[in-house]
Scaffold this motif. Structure first.
Motif, mmCIF file in Angstrom:
data_model
loop_
_atom_site.group_PDB
_atom_site.id
_atom_site.type_symbol
_atom_site.label_atom_id
_atom_site.label_comp_id
_atom_site.label_asym_id
_atom_site.label_seq_id
_atom_site.Cartn_x
_atom_site.Cartn_y
_atom_site.Cartn_z
ATOM 1 N N SER A 82 10.643 11.523 0.026
ATOM 2 C CA SER A 82 9.836 11.918 1.908
ATOM 3 C C SER A 82 8.645 12.569 1.959
ATOM 4 N N CYS A 83 8.378 12.694 2.615
ATOM 5 C CA CYS A 83 6.584 13.347 2.928
ATOM 6 C C CYS A 83 6.887 14.205 4.083
ATOM 7 N N ILE B 29 8.712 10.924 6.968
ATOM 8 C CA ILE B 29 8.003 9.439 6.085
ATOM 9 C C ILE B 29 8.982 9.291 4.672
ATOM 10 N N TRP B 30 10.345 8.538 5.612
ATOM 11 C CA TRP B 30 11.255 8.693 4.240
ATOM 12 C C TRP B 30 11.854 7.621 4.804
ATOM 13 N N GLN C 73 7.065 4.306 7.879
ATOM 14 C CA GLN C 73 5.130 5.160 8.291
ATOM 15 C C GLN C 73 4.932 5.930 9.603
ATOM 16 N N ILE D 268 0.365 7.497 6.660
ATOM 17 C CA ILE D 268 0.915 7.696 5.605
ATOM 18 C C ILE D 268 2.169 6.171 5.317
ATOM 19 N N GLN D 269 2.824 5.536 4.855
ATOM 20 C CA GLN D 269 3.129 4.266 3.930
ATOM 21 C C GLN D 269 3.843 4.423 2.782
ATOM 22 N N HIS D 270 5.253 4.527 3.566
ATOM 23 C CA HIS D 270 6.478 4.811 1.709
ATOM 24 C C HIS D 270 7.061 3.451 1.583
ATOM 25 N N GLU E 246 9.356 4.561 -6.566
ATOM 26 C CA GLU E 246 9.330 5.075 -4.690
ATOM 27 C C GLU E 246 7.626 5.676 -5.019
ATOM 28 N N ILE F 84 4.730 7.320 -1.875
ATOM 29 C CA ILE F 84 4.124 6.902 -0.707
ATOM 30 C C ILE F 84 2.673 7.209 -0.281
ATOM 31 N N PHE G 217 5.937 16.765 -0.033
ATOM 32 C CA PHE G 217 6.838 16.029 -0.787
ATOM 33 C C PHE G 217 7.949 16.779 -0.998
#
Length: 198
Positions: free
Chosen positions: A58-59, A72-73, A78, A84-86, A100, A102, A118
């Motif tokens: 996660s971020c 973001i998770w 997004q 930011i995009q996962h 994974e 990010i 993070f």
């Protein structure tokens, strides 16, 4: 090859990247402990002492005052602003390299955001004694070269970790390898532990 970070170490991402840095990728990788010893079927179906482990990266975005502005998770892939995009949830840790990712467009991160924190959580509830070869790394999004890597394989009774913080300082982006262990299936349970690091 990037720098191997120690717990608590801080670096300038731009200096380590050798110049301007506009995009980074935070990669998370892991394996289920003993999955290689359990044979093909055991590794795929969870028998024979190995199995799959679902770690989730996660971020979390925080402003100057330490208020969370976005997350973001795997339930929101997004950021609201699109910077930011996962890349999506990996449920097993199978395969080589990052499990994974990010992706962060540093130039597009809103100006009120000071810190990107993070985290990693074990959604299935196993602790890190079930995990091996775990790492997080920061990659230059422009050329895919690794800037920094942090080993997360401190096995133990924790089910979560605050991995690192990427933050603005004097007009440049820096990284702090936090490496603080915790418990919780999602990032929300780590928020009280994150606050002192902001």
């Amino acid at each position: 090859m990037g720098i191997n970070l120690q717990k608590g170490q801080k670096i300038s991402l731009e200096k380590e990247a050798g110049g301007g840095l506009s995009r980074i990728v935070m990669g998370l990788g892991w394996d289920a402990a003993n999955s290689k010893k359990s044979g093909m079927l055991g590794g795929l179906f969870g028998g024979g002492g190995g199995g799959s482990v679902d770690l989730d990266a996660s971020c979390l975005l925080f402003d100057e005052q330490g208020n969370q502005t976005d997350a973001i998770w795997f339930r929101q892939l997004q950021s609201k602003d699109g910077s930011i995009q996962h890349t999506g949830d990996n449920l097993t840790g199978e395969g080589e390299g990052d499990d994974e990712q990010i992706k962060v467009d540093l130039a597009a991160v809103p100006g009120n955001v000071k810190s990107l924190v993070f985290t990693v959580n074990n959604y299935t509830g196993q602790d890190f004694s079930q995990v091996e070869n775990a790492f997080c790394r920061i990659v230059n999004g422009a050329n895919n070269s690794e800037i920094a890597r942090y080993d997360l394989s401190c096995q133990g009774g924790h089910s979560a970790m605050i991995m690192a913080k990427v933050y603005r300082h004097n007009g440049e982006w820096k990284m702090h390898a936090i490496g603080e262990v915790g418990r919780g299936r999602t990032f929300e349970e780590l928020l009280p532990q994150i606050k002192p690091h902001l």
